[in-house]
Design a protein around this motif. Structure first.
Motif, short mmCIF file in Angstrom:
data_model
loop_
_atom_site.label_atom_id
_atom_site.label_comp_id
_atom_site.label_asym_id
_atom_site.label_seq_id
_atom_site.Cartn_x
_atom_site.Cartn_y
_atom_site.Cartn_z
N ILE A 8 -2.87 4.41 -1.35
CA ILE A 8 -2.30 3.16 -1.56
C ILE A 8 -1.20 3.30 -2.79
CG2 ILE A 8 -2.79 0.79 -2.20
CD1 ILE A 8 -5.53 0.97 -0.98
N THR A 11 1.93 4.58 -1.77
CA THR A 11 2.74 3.79 -0.94
C THR A 11 3.30 2.88 -1.92
OG1 THR A 11 0.92 4.06 0.64
CG2 THR A 11 2.43 2.28 0.90
N LEU A 12 2.40 2.30 -2.94
CA LEU A 12 3.31 1.32 -3.90
C LEU A 12 4.33 1.95 -4.50
CD1 LEU A 12 0.23 -0.22 -5.52
CD2 LEU A 12 2.20 -1.59 -4.68
N LEU A 15 7.42 2.61 -2.07
CA LEU A 15 8.41 1.26 -1.93
C LEU A 15 9.06 1.04 -3.22
CD1 LEU A 15 5.85 -0.93 0.06
CD2 LEU A 15 7.79 0.32 0.91
N PRO A 22 6.35 -4.50 -3.85
CA PRO A 22 5.23 -4.92 -3.20
C PRO A 22 4.02 -5.48 -3.86
CG PRO A 22 5.15 -2.73 -3.07
CD PRO A 22 6.19 -3.07 -4.12
N ARG A 24 -0.33 -5.23 -3.90
CA ARG A 24 -1.05 -4.33 -3.56
C ARG A 24 -1.71 -4.36 -2.03
NH1 ARG A 24 -3.11 0.08 -6.04
NH2 ARG A 24 -4.93 1.06 -5.19
N ALA A 27 0.72 -3.01 0.32
CA ALA A 27 0.80 -1.66 0.09
C ALA A 27 -0.54 -1.16 0.82
CB ALA A 27 0.93 -1.11 -1.30
N THR A 28 -1.57 -1.77 0.75
CA THR A 28 -2.94 -1.15 1.39
C THR A 28 -2.79 -1.38 2.89
OG1 THR A 28 -4.08 -2.23 -0.38
CG2 THR A 28 -5.01 -1.59 1.68
#
Length: 304
Positions: A8, A11-12, A15, A22, A24, A27-28
């Motif tokens: 995660i 991913t954060l 982006l 974003p 969280r 992102a999750t």
């Protein structure tokens, strides 16, 4: 081409590197959609950044973005494929002119892949050396239930059936993001095939970070006043509250006007950038805009 994020937090970071800020929870669910290979269904008000998620994901992963913009009356010919009828007619005329007309052979030639016009959904099933593309099905709520039903085959098995050619399957399923402004409810059968996330308006801190990232030329005080004012009028009884897109447009417009701070006259003169309905503009012009702005300035003085 970037690998898919492994966590995660990755991913954060992915982006954020492409300019998208974003929370969280987004992102999750995006991480899970990528890991599980499931379509991601994004609902929310217009202008909150749903479409932008697909764009930045495509950029971050180095994948091709294929966008299917939905509208009322969208059908298979516009979304999946159609035949090049002009090319087929020319082939028939040429065959007739040369006298080489064998019906079975000609029919097979006419429905060869070279006469197939591939639309977004079929393009998304094709192999790509850069990796599976990002398929954005934008504003699905604008279509009708018949098109939704057709999508079930695509989202279930990542395949489409062309009667003349057979079934075409994706070797590597695309990364699918579906957006809806919720002008109507999407059928449960389609939602069950997706992970779901509601994209809400950002809080003040995140909206300020977005504005600073996207409109870096805006003075700091002006940026804070813009965000505070927009956050305040979203609580008003408006037909359409401004989204993040309108916040960024307004900030860009105010920078072009060399504004360094908000005042009632400037707000009233530029409300057409922020609000898109005349009734909303009339409601916020003049004394109401001044009252909201006074509240904003009062809270900022206390915070300082």
């Amino acid at each position: 081409m970037a690998d898919r994020p492994g966590s995660i937090d990755e991913t954060l970071a992915l982006l954020k590197r492409t300019g998208y800020i974003p929370d969280r929870s987004l992102a999750t669910v995006l991480f899970l959609a990528l890991r599980l290979g499931r379509p991601l269904f994004l609902e929310g008000e217009a202008g909150v950044g749903k479409t932008e998620i697909a764009k930045v994901l495509s950029t971050a992963l180095g994948r091709r973005l294929i966008r299917l913009q939905c509208y009322e009356g969208l059908d298979v010919a516009a979304a999946v494929y159609e035949w090049n009828y002009a090319g087929q007619m020319m082939a028939i005329r040429l065959a007739e002119a040369t006298g080489a007309v064998d019906r079975d052979t000609l029919e097979g030639d006419l429905f060869a892949e070279r006469y197939l016009v591939k639309r977004p959904l079929l393009q998304a099933l094709e192999a790509d050396t850069a990796g599976a593309p990002v398929l954005l099905i934008d504003e699905l709520d604008r279509t009708d239930e018949a098109f939704e039903a057709f999508l079930l085959e695509v989202l279930s098995d990542f395949q489409v059936t062309i009667p003349e050619l057979g079934t075409i399957r994706a070797e590597h399923p695309p990364i699918v993001l579906i957006t809806s402004n919720r002008t109507r409810e999407i059928h449960d059968a389609l939602k069950r095939r997706c992970l779901y996330h509601w994209v809400d308006y950002p809080d003040a801190q995140r909206e300020l970070a977005i504005l600073s990232s996207r409109v870096p030329g805006a003075p700091e005080r002006l940026s804070r006043e813009i965000v505070a004012f927009v956050q305040a009028i979203r609580k008003e009884d408006l037909f359409k509250a401004p989204g993040v897109a309108e916040t960024l447009d307004w900030a860009s417009a105010l920078v072009e006007l060399d504004a360094v701070a908000l005042d009632p006259a400037l707000v009233s003169d530029t409300l057409g950038v922020l609000l898109k309905y005349q009734d909303d503009i009339q409601k916020m012009q003049g004394s109401r805009a001044k009252a909201v702005l006074d509240e904003v300035h009062g809270r900022m003085r206390v915070a300082e």
